[in-house]
Design a protein around this motif. Sequence first.
Motif, PDB file in Angstrom:
ATOM      1  N   GLU A  39      -5.653   2.167  -5.311  1.00 24.85           N
ATOM      2  CA  GLU A  39      -4.970   0.886  -5.126  1.00 24.85           C
ATOM      3  C   GLU A  39      -5.943  -0.237  -4.796  1.00 24.85           C
ATOM      4  O   GLU A  39      -5.699  -1.401  -5.133  1.00 24.85           O
ATOM      5  CB  GLU A  39      -3.895   0.998  -4.049  1.00 24.85           C
ATOM      6  N   ASP A  40      -7.073   0.105  -4.165  1.00 27.28           N
ATOM      7  CA  ASP A  40      -8.051  -0.927  -3.832  1.00 27.28           C
ATOM      8  C   ASP A  40      -8.815  -1.414  -5.061  1.00 27.28           C
ATOM      9  O   ASP A  40      -9.263  -2.567  -5.106  1.00 27.28           O
ATOM     10  CB  ASP A  40      -9.038  -0.398  -2.792  1.00 27.28           C
ATOM     11  N   ARG A  67      -9.458   4.665  -2.286  1.00 24.64           N
ATOM     12  CA  ARG A  67      -8.156   4.768  -2.931  1.00 24.64           C
ATOM     13  C   ARG A  67      -8.082   3.885  -4.176  1.00 24.64           C
ATOM     14  O   ARG A  67      -8.634   2.780  -4.214  1.00 24.64           O
ATOM     15  CB  ARG A  67      -7.041   4.356  -1.958  1.00 24.64           C
ATOM     16  N   THR A  92      -6.462  -2.127   1.103  1.00 27.13           N
ATOM     17  CA  THR A  92      -5.167  -2.773   0.904  1.00 27.13           C
ATOM     18  C   THR A  92      -4.297  -2.636   2.147  1.00 27.13           C
ATOM     19  O   THR A  92      -3.685  -3.606   2.614  1.00 27.13           O
ATOM     20  CB  THR A  92      -4.449  -2.155  -0.307  1.00 27.13           C
ATOM     21  N   SER A  96       0.824  -1.203   0.000  1.00 25.67           N
ATOM     22  CA  SER A  96       0.000   0.000   0.000  1.00 25.67           C
ATOM     23  C   SER A  96       0.863   1.260   0.000  1.00 25.67           C
ATOM     24  O   SER A  96       1.932   1.314   0.615  1.00 25.67           O
ATOM     25  CB  SER A  96      -0.900   0.012   1.232  1.00 25.67           C
ATOM     26  N   THR A  97       0.372   2.277  -0.708  1.00 26.70           N
ATOM     27  CA  THR A  97       1.014   3.597  -0.679  1.00 26.70           C
ATOM     28  C   THR A  97       0.185   4.589   0.126  1.00 26.70           C
ATOM     29  O   THR A  97       0.517   5.772   0.181  1.00 26.70           O
ATOM     30  CB  THR A  97       1.206   4.136  -2.102  1.00 26.70           C
ATOM     31  N   SER A 156      -4.007   6.300 -10.649  1.00 25.95           N
ATOM     32  CA  SER A 156      -3.104   6.322  -9.502  1.00 25.95           C
ATOM     33  C   SER A 156      -2.191   7.548  -9.548  1.00 25.95           C
ATOM     34  O   SER A 156      -1.960   8.209  -8.517  1.00 25.95           O
ATOM     35  CB  SER A 156      -2.277   5.037  -9.473  1.00 25.95           C
ATOM     36  N   SER A 180      -7.431  -1.820  -7.920  1.00 25.90           N
ATOM     37  CA  SER A 180      -6.495  -2.777  -8.517  1.00 25.90           C
ATOM     38  C   SER A 180      -6.487  -4.100  -7.763  1.00 25.90           C
ATOM     39  O   SER A 180      -6.249  -5.163  -8.355  1.00 25.90           O
ATOM     40  CB  SER A 180      -5.079  -2.189  -8.527  1.00 25.90           C
ATOM     41  N   SER A 196      -6.924   2.663   3.253  1.00 27.45           N
ATOM     42  CA  SER A 196      -7.355   1.810   2.149  1.00 27.45           C
ATOM     43  C   SER A 196      -7.586   0.384   2.623  1.00 27.45           C
ATOM     44  O   SER A 196      -7.031  -0.055   3.644  1.00 27.45           O
ATOM     45  CB  SER A 196      -6.316   1.819   1.032  1.00 27.45           C
TER      46      SER A 196
END
Length: 529
Positions: free
Chosen positions: A289-290, A287, A68, A55-56, A515, A292, A66
């Motif tokens: 990233e979630d 977010r 993630t 995670s970022t 992103s 993805s 998030s």
Amino acid sequence: MNMPKQISEMLAAPAHAEQPTTRQFTRRDLLSVVRAAAVAPVVAAPAMSVAQAASTDTSNELIYMSATKLASLIRAGKVSASEAVEAYIARQLSVNDELNAVVMNSYARARKEAAAADKAGARGDWMGPLHGVPMTIKDSLDTEGVITTGATYGRQQHIPKQDATVVARVRKAGAILLGKTNTPEFTLGGLAGINAASNLLYGSSHNPYDMTRSTSGSSGGAGAIVAAGGAAFDIGSDWGGSIRGPAHNNGIAGIKPTSIRVPRTGHIVDYGGLFDLWQQLGPMTRRVEDLSLITPIIAGPDYRDASCAPVPWADPAAVNLKKLKVAFFASNGVSETDDDVKNTVIQAAKWMEGVAASVTEDLPKAILQDLYDARTKLTNADGWAFYKRMAAKWGTQNFSPSVGERMKTLTPISTADTVAAWDAADDAKSRMLGWIQKYDVLLCPVAGKAAEVIDRPASAARPNAYTWSYTGAFNSTGWPVVVVRCGTSADGKLPIGIQIVAAPWREDICLAVASFLESKSGGWKKPPI
């Protein structure tokens, strides 16, 4: 799912500037894919392999981080599933009286599942990449043992015997259901149409950034509760913009995957019929990233939805932004679009100028107009008899007033005119594919304005014939689209998202660009509620 290497390589090819020479493959190769997949269980484990990236997300607040990041903390033993569930339940209880976003809860079951997840984790028995992560699910998706109404009277006490495919897959990956989120009736009509998540059973949901404003629809309850920190994620459905509109209005991230990537089994408007390729299901998160993480979990055939295809998932992290050719337009020339929205798209394009191979303003206006016109004719072709059939199927006698009013103004068209509209739509889709060959990705508005006032006069319920012209076009084409917050209204209150669009099966490009834009804009921001 194992696939012939040449098919996997071709379908997961990198971006525009890196396209390889097209490989040849045979009918036998394709048949081998189908035969290999056919032996898998109907709602098997995630159909696509999921590599859980680090995670970022920098958030340290449990209810705002998030999914993630939360999943990684649970796996590391720094947070328990029970702690996560209790935190999200507490948040729902503190905000939902105002939001009216969660319309049915499953707290008792969630607590039991969290305790079981913690015991399993202590043994090193991890369910999957969402182990212990609390979620909500749009009320149009079946949830085993939890009332699922589809926002229609005929199903007000309906308890499904099994989960929708996408729900089964995220639960198998470890996610824990906290409750169901509000939507218009059958996701297509409500007290205020699909401009808001409203219906006769539960009333209207409210926007966490301004309670007088719409959540949009039809996944409006989902958008509101995720934005407010009441769930780590939700899964919505999108027939004409119903994931993307709520993502825009509520300042979150959402994805409409490529048509036929995700099975619609268990959704109240599922698969088949004239509108088959318009409907798609996808996650809604704070977010990118979630998106993805979750989308490949729910993707792939379940062998009930006959249109769903076994297409490989390409890794967004492998996309080279420096080689992308970007197109953008800040207005489509037909929908009333304010300066706040235009400026947000223009700013996103400027951010891309710093990293992309090229950024070009280009509006395929005639094609978009033709897509809209054909879609409108097809939507109204039978005078909404399809809606009456759904109501009859579930025993609903009193359905949404907005739909009833619409039916009074519609006259069914002939079979010949319906087929002609279908032909026109396919022709426009083909021309649109020709247009996108010049580019890798398109940036454009989600809607002409930020979230509008819910309580508008009846005569203004549909103030602009082209309200959904930005989103509906990409249901017609079936292309993947990601929405991420990139701006704020001039008064500093309301979020503004943009659409990031790519050619079929190129979710990796959409997500990579989303992103990057999220990193520039900051993406989701905590609402005042």
